[in-house]
Design a protein around this motif. Structure first.
Motif, PDB file in Angstrom:
ATOM      1  N   MET A  13      29.531  43.237  52.535  1.00 42.35           N
ATOM      2  CA  MET A  13      29.153  42.359  51.411  1.00 42.35           C
ATOM      3  C   MET A  13      30.027  42.610  50.182  1.00 42.35           C
ATOM      4  SD  MET A  13      27.136  40.216  52.596  1.00 42.35           S
ATOM      5  CE  MET A  13      27.088  39.362  51.029  1.00 42.35           C
ATOM      6  N   ILE A  14      30.431  43.837  49.969  1.00 44.16           N
ATOM      7  CA  ILE A  14      31.381  44.110  48.887  1.00 44.16           C
ATOM      8  C   ILE A  14      32.712  43.436  49.208  1.00 44.16           C
ATOM      9  CG2 ILE A  14      32.736  45.930  47.744  1.00 44.16           C
ATOM     10  CD1 ILE A  14      29.814  45.644  46.733  1.00 44.16           C
ATOM     11  N   GLY A  15      33.087  43.441  50.483  1.00 43.29           N
ATOM     12  CA  GLY A  15      34.290  42.719  50.897  1.00 43.29           C
ATOM     13  C   GLY A  15      34.171  41.230  50.626  1.00 43.29           C
ATOM     14  N   VAL A  16      33.004  40.657  50.884  1.00 42.88           N
ATOM     15  CA  VAL A  16      32.780  39.240  50.581  1.00 42.88           C
ATOM     16  C   VAL A  16      32.940  39.009  49.073  1.00 42.88           C
ATOM     17  CG1 VAL A  16      31.052  37.389  50.544  1.00 42.88           C
ATOM     18  CG2 VAL A  16      31.348  38.790  52.607  1.00 42.88           C
ATOM     19  N   GLY A  17      32.395  39.907  48.282  1.00 45.08           N
ATOM     20  CA  GLY A  17      32.574  39.806  46.836  1.00 45.08           C
ATOM     21  C   GLY A  17      34.044  39.860  46.455  1.00 45.08           C
ATOM     22  N   GLY A  18      34.788  40.756  47.103  1.00 48.14           N
ATOM     23  CA  GLY A  18      36.230  40.854  46.844  1.00 48.14           C
ATOM     24  C   GLY A  18      36.969  39.591  47.248  1.00 48.14           C
ATOM     25  N   ILE A  19      36.574  39.005  48.372  1.00 46.15           N
ATOM     26  CA  ILE A  19      37.210  37.764  48.830  1.00 46.15           C
ATOM     27  C   ILE A  19      37.015  36.663  47.794  1.00 46.15           C
ATOM     28  CG2 ILE A  19      37.060  35.886  50.524  1.00 46.15           C
ATOM     29  CD1 ILE A  19      36.405  38.123  52.629  1.00 46.15           C
ATOM     30  N   VAL A  20      35.788  36.498  47.336  1.00 46.23           N
ATOM     31  CA  VAL A  20      35.543  35.421  46.364  1.00 46.23           C
ATOM     32  C   VAL A  20      36.254  35.712  45.042  1.00 46.23           C
ATOM     33  CG1 VAL A  20      33.348  36.237  45.384  1.00 46.23           C
ATOM     34  CG2 VAL A  20      33.816  33.795  45.497  1.00 46.23           C
ATOM     35  N   THR A  89      44.234  32.686  52.103  1.00 50.51           N
ATOM     36  CA  THR A  89      45.459  32.903  51.330  1.00 50.51           C
ATOM     37  C   THR A  89      45.146  33.722  50.082  1.00 50.51           C
ATOM     38  OG1 THR A  89      45.141  30.788  50.221  1.00 50.51           O
ATOM     39  CG2 THR A  89      46.577  30.799  52.158  1.00 50.51           C
ATOM     40  N   ILE A  90      44.647  34.912  50.304  1.00 48.59           N
ATOM     41  CA  ILE A  90      44.357  35.831  49.207  1.00 48.59           C
ATOM     42  C   ILE A  90      45.194  37.085  49.402  1.00 48.59           C
ATOM     43  CG2 ILE A  90      42.016  34.978  48.754  1.00 48.59           C
ATOM     44  CD1 ILE A  90      40.975  37.372  50.412  1.00 48.59           C
ATOM     45  N   SER A  91      45.487  37.738  48.301  1.00 49.95           N
ATOM     46  CA  SER A  91      46.247  38.977  48.360  1.00 49.95           C
ATOM     47  C   SER A  91      45.715  39.937  47.308  1.00 49.95           C
ATOM     48  CB  SER A  91      47.729  38.714  48.100  1.00 49.95           C
ATOM     49  OG  SER A  91      48.440  39.940  48.001  1.00 49.95           O
ATOM     50  N   SER A  92      45.666  41.193  47.675  1.00 48.00           N
ATOM     51  CA  SER A  92      45.269  42.218  46.718  1.00 48.00           C
ATOM     52  C   SER A  92      46.420  43.176  46.435  1.00 48.00           C
ATOM     53  CB  SER A  92      44.054  42.990  47.246  1.00 48.00           C
ATOM     54  OG  SER A  92      44.384  43.648  48.455  1.00 48.00           O
ATOM     55  N   ALA A  93      47.623  42.843  46.922  1.00 48.88           N
ATOM     56  CA  ALA A  93      48.762  43.751  46.787  1.00 48.88           C
ATOM     57  C   ALA A  93      49.061  44.080  45.324  1.00 48.88           C
ATOM     58  CB  ALA A  93      49.986  43.166  47.469  1.00 48.88           C
ATOM     59  N   GLY A  94      49.078  43.073  44.456  1.00 48.75           N
ATOM     60  CA  GLY A  94      49.353  43.326  43.036  1.00 48.75           C
ATOM     61  C   GLY A  94      48.257  44.141  42.374  1.00 48.75           C
ATOM     62  N   LEU A  95      47.018  43.836  42.719  1.00 42.23           N
ATOM     63  CA  LEU A  95      45.868  44.558  42.188  1.00 42.23           C
ATOM     64  C   LEU A  95      45.935  46.035  42.591  1.00 42.23           C
ATOM     65  CD1 LEU A  95      43.076  44.260  40.738  1.00 42.23           C
ATOM     66  CD2 LEU A  95      42.118  43.801  42.996  1.00 42.23           C
ATOM     67  N   VAL A  96      46.217  46.274  43.867  1.00 39.13           N
ATOM     68  CA  VAL A  96      46.288  47.644  44.381  1.00 39.13           C
ATOM     69  C   VAL A  96      47.462  48.402  43.759  1.00 39.13           C
ATOM     70  CG1 VAL A  96      46.739  49.001  46.474  1.00 39.13           C
ATOM     71  CG2 VAL A  96      45.059  47.153  46.522  1.00 39.13           C
ATOM     72  N   SER A 149      34.849  52.447  43.762  1.00 36.40           N
ATOM     73  CA  SER A 149      35.467  53.026  44.962  1.00 36.40           C
ATOM     74  C   SER A 149      35.320  52.138  46.198  1.00 36.40           C
ATOM     75  CB  SER A 149      34.886  54.415  45.242  1.00 36.40           C
ATOM     76  OG  SER A 149      33.469  54.370  45.375  1.00 36.40           O
ATOM     77  N   ILE A 150      34.186  51.510  46.381  1.00 37.45           N
ATOM     78  CA  ILE A 150      33.971  50.724  47.598  1.00 37.45           C
ATOM     79  C   ILE A 150      34.690  49.384  47.506  1.00 37.45           C
ATOM     80  CG2 ILE A 150      32.266  49.858  49.238  1.00 37.45           C
ATOM     81  CD1 ILE A 150      32.285  53.002  48.706  1.00 37.45           C
ATOM     82  N   ALA A 151      34.651  48.725  46.360  1.00 38.95           N
ATOM     83  CA  ALA A 151      35.424  47.487  46.198  1.00 38.95           C
ATOM     84  C   ALA A 151      36.908  47.782  46.420  1.00 38.95           C
ATOM     85  CB  ALA A 151      35.193  46.889  44.817  1.00 38.95           C
ATOM     86  N   ASN A 152      37.360  48.921  45.913  1.00 31.21           N
ATOM     87  CA  ASN A 152      38.763  49.272  46.089  1.00 31.21           C
ATOM     88  C   ASN A 152      39.096  49.569  47.544  1.00 31.21           C
ATOM     89  OD1 ASN A 152      39.483  48.785  43.456  1.00 31.21           O
ATOM     90  ND2 ASN A 152      39.041  50.873  42.797  1.00 31.21           N
ATOM     91  N   MET A 153      38.143  50.063  48.317  1.00 34.49           N
ATOM     92  CA  MET A 153      38.385  50.212  49.754  1.00 34.49           C
ATOM     93  C   MET A 153      38.777  48.858  50.352  1.00 34.49           C
ATOM     94  SD  MET A 153      35.310  52.625  51.126  1.00 34.49           S
ATOM     95  CE  MET A 153      35.128  54.309  50.591  1.00 34.49           C
ATOM     96  N   PHE A 154      38.013  47.829  49.990  1.00 34.15           N
ATOM     97  CA  PHE A 154      38.330  46.490  50.497  1.00 34.15           C
ATOM     98  C   PHE A 154      39.725  46.067  50.062  1.00 34.15           C
ATOM     99  CE2 PHE A 154      38.658  41.962  49.562  1.00 34.15           C
ATOM    100  CZ  PHE A 154      38.612  41.462  50.858  1.00 34.15           C
ATOM    101  N   TYR A 155      40.030  46.200  48.766  1.00 33.92           N
ATOM    102  CA  TYR A 155      41.338  45.773  48.264  1.00 33.92           C
ATOM    103  C   TYR A 155      42.460  46.564  48.925  1.00 33.92           C
ATOM    104  CZ  TYR A 155      38.590  43.458  44.630  1.00 33.92           C
ATOM    105  OH  TYR A 155      37.686  42.669  43.956  1.00 33.92           O
ATOM    106  N   PHE A 156      42.258  47.868  49.129  1.00 28.57           N
ATOM    107  CA  PHE A 156      43.285  48.693  49.778  1.00 28.57           C
ATOM    108  C   PHE A 156      43.463  48.265  51.229  1.00 28.57           C
ATOM    109  CE2 PHE A 156      43.660  52.739  46.979  1.00 28.57           C
ATOM    110  CZ  PHE A 156      43.563  51.993  45.819  1.00 28.57           C
ATOM    111  N   HIS A 157      42.361  48.007  51.939  1.00 29.74           N
ATOM    112  CA  HIS A 157      42.471  47.522  53.324  1.00 29.74           C
ATOM    113  C   HIS A 157      43.252  46.217  53.360  1.00 29.74           C
ATOM    114  CE1 HIS A 157      39.893  50.438  55.214  1.00 29.74           C
ATOM    115  NE2 HIS A 157      38.787  50.034  54.612  1.00 29.74           N
TER     116      HIS A 157
END
Length: 191
Positions: A13-20, A89-96, A149-157
């Protein structure tokens, strides 16, 4: 349902939050919609490390937190894999990259702030059952750049960031989240 499975659901669910959050251009709207993940976790009784650590009262309960973190890790991984498999078409590379460019002391302090916000979200919601107490602390931690920490796990993955520095930063974030939550649990005046 065991702690690990409830923790996997929470991580997902945190991943879903990250996706949105990554899917919308407006950060304020993204942070508001991200809060749906935590609201679902709380109302469904899932196990999120950042929502539970502040309420641990006995040392013998700490192993449950390790199980919770492991489940959260798996859940965020599943969300990231599914997002990639769905062709989003989402990316977390810049955020990470921005997170990993910060100094470790800064990351720790930003994590403490997030731990405070998460503790207040859960504690206030438990006392009042009002969704505003979930939404605003989530929006505050996201818009302020606090480290969850958990939201960042999603972004790092999602970014494929699996090196030693990424792991160290996630550990520092988890410790900082725990410190922030426990400081408010132990030292804040009780009503």
């Amino acid at each position: 349902m065991g702690i690990f499975i409830k923790a996997v659901y929470a991580g997902f669910m945190i991943g879903v939050g990250g996706i949105v959050y990554l899917s919308v251009e407006n950060r304020v709207i993204g942070s508001l919609l991200f809060s749906f993940g935590l609201l679902t976790i709380v109302t469904q009784g899932f196990y999120l490390y950042t929502g539970k650590i502040g309420f641990v009262k006995r040392l013998k309960d700490l192993p449950d937190m390790a199980v919770t973190v492991a489940g959260n890790y798996v859940g965020t991984f599943l969300a990231a894999v599914m997002a990639g498999g769905a062709g989003l078409t989402i990316s977390s590379a810049g955020l990470v990259s921005g997170k990993l460019d910060k100094g470790i002391g800064s990351v720790f302090l930003l994590s403490v702030f997030c731990g405070v916000m998460m503790y207040l979200a859960i504690d206030n919601y438990n006392k009042n059952k009002n969704v505003v107490f979930i939404m605003f602390p989530v929006m505050i931690f996201i818009l302020s750049g606090f480290e969850h920490s958990i939201a960042n796990m999603f972004y790092f993955h999602l970014a494929g960031a699996y090196g030693g520095k990424a792991l160290l930063y996630l550990l520092v974030m988890a410790v900082g989240n725990g410190v922030g939550a426990k400081v408010f649990d132990v030292f804040a005046p009780k009503a």
